[in-house]
Design an enzyme around this catalytic site. Structure first.
Site, PDB file in Angstrom:
ATOM      1  CG  ASP A 181      -1.960   1.056   1.235  1.00  0.00           C
ATOM      2  OD1 ASP A 181      -2.105   1.739   0.204  1.00  0.00           O
ATOM      3  OD2 ASP A 181      -2.599   1.270   2.274  1.00  0.00           O
TER       4      ASP A 181
ATOM      5  CG  PHE B 138      -9.556  -1.126   3.891  1.00  0.00           C
ATOM      6  CD1 PHE B 138      -8.287  -0.691   4.216  1.00  0.00           C
ATOM      7  CD2 PHE B 138     -10.116  -2.166   4.626  1.00  0.00           C
ATOM      8  CE1 PHE B 138      -7.574  -1.269   5.261  1.00  0.00           C
ATOM      9  CE2 PHE B 138      -9.413  -2.746   5.671  1.00  0.00           C
ATOM     10  CZ  PHE B 138      -8.140  -2.297   5.991  1.00  0.00           C
ATOM     11  CB  VAL B 139      -9.296  -5.452  -0.418  1.00  0.00           C
ATOM     12  CG1 VAL B 139      -9.760  -4.730  -1.660  1.00  0.00           C
ATOM     13  CG2 VAL B 139      -7.777  -5.401  -0.305  1.00  0.00           C
TER      14      VAL B 139
ATOM     15  NE  ARG C   7      -5.724 -11.126  10.648  1.00  0.00           N
ATOM     16  CZ  ARG C   7      -4.989 -10.067  10.301  1.00  0.00           C
ATOM     17  NH1 ARG C   7      -4.573  -9.923   9.084  1.00  0.00           N
ATOM     18  NH2 ARG C   7      -4.665  -9.170  11.209  1.00  0.00           N
TER      19      ARG C   7
END
Ligand code: IMP
Ligand code: MG
Length: 188
Positions: A116, A165-166, A178
């Site tokens: 990122d 946002f993944v 997760r």
């Protein structure tokens, strides 16, 4: 799956991830061989391969990737936190465990879930280079192009994704999601 209600879209389906992870594993092994690493004999000079997985986000990716790399390799884990709690902006890098200290002369593959801002990889690259490994390559499942404030190179990238946002496949929001097997965009 009940988790799915929290997502606005599924960005990358499970089977696309599996296909790409398969390709990456083979590409990495091919490149190690091409750079002269003796993958059949880790005792041979400069032929020790060490994977360093950045916890916790990379666990699912690494678990799949190593099974696409049928060679002799060592696996180490390093815990780093950069997005404490519910924040979606990086708050700087904090090492939560020490790096292995025996990386000199090893071929190191540093694996993270996503590139990122680049802070996480940059910090780890600096620390690993101090130990003078035989080589250091970086691999991320996802990359948000154009976002990196720092010039950090990922040698292997699974997918370039938009600046969303993944979560899923190891990536979390506030510790959750997760275990979702695909990459999803969180509904805001
Ligand atoms: P960087 O240091 O800004 O490159 O961020 C890398 C770390 O931030 C990754 O290891 C992730 O844990 C986390 N991160 C960055 N973007 C996302 C995202 O979209 N979803 C979940 N975690 C993210
Ligand atoms: Mg994370």
């Amino acid at each position: 799956m009940a988790l799915q209600r929290d997502f606005s879209t599924i960005l990358i389906e499970r089977d696309r991830i599996a296909q790409r992870v398969h390709e990456l594993g083979h590409e990495i092994v091919r490149d190690l061989r091409m750079s002269g690493v003796n993958l059949d004999d880790p005792q041979a000079p400069a032929s020790r391969v060490v994977i360093i997985a950045v916890m916790t986000g990379a666990i699912v990716f690494v678990a799949d990737l190593i099974r696409e790399m049928p060679v002799k390799l060592h696996i180490e884990l390093v815990a780093v936190s950069s997005y404490p709690g519910t924040s979606v902006e990086s708050k700087g890098v904090k090492m939560k465990t020490a790096l292995p200290s025996d990386l000199a002369d090893s071929h190191v593959l540093l694996i993270d879930d996503i590139l990122d801002s680049g802070q996480t990889l940059q910090a780890l690259i600096g620390l690993i280079q101090q130990q003078r490994p035989a080589s250091l390559r970086t691999c991320v499942l996802l990359r948000k192009p154009g976002k990196a404030k720092i010039d950090v190179r990922a040698d292997y990238v699974g997918f370039d994704i938009p600046d969303e946002f993944v979560v899923g496949y190891g990536l979390d929001y506030d510790g959750l999601y997760r275990n979702f097997p695909a990459i999803a965009v969180l509904r805001r």
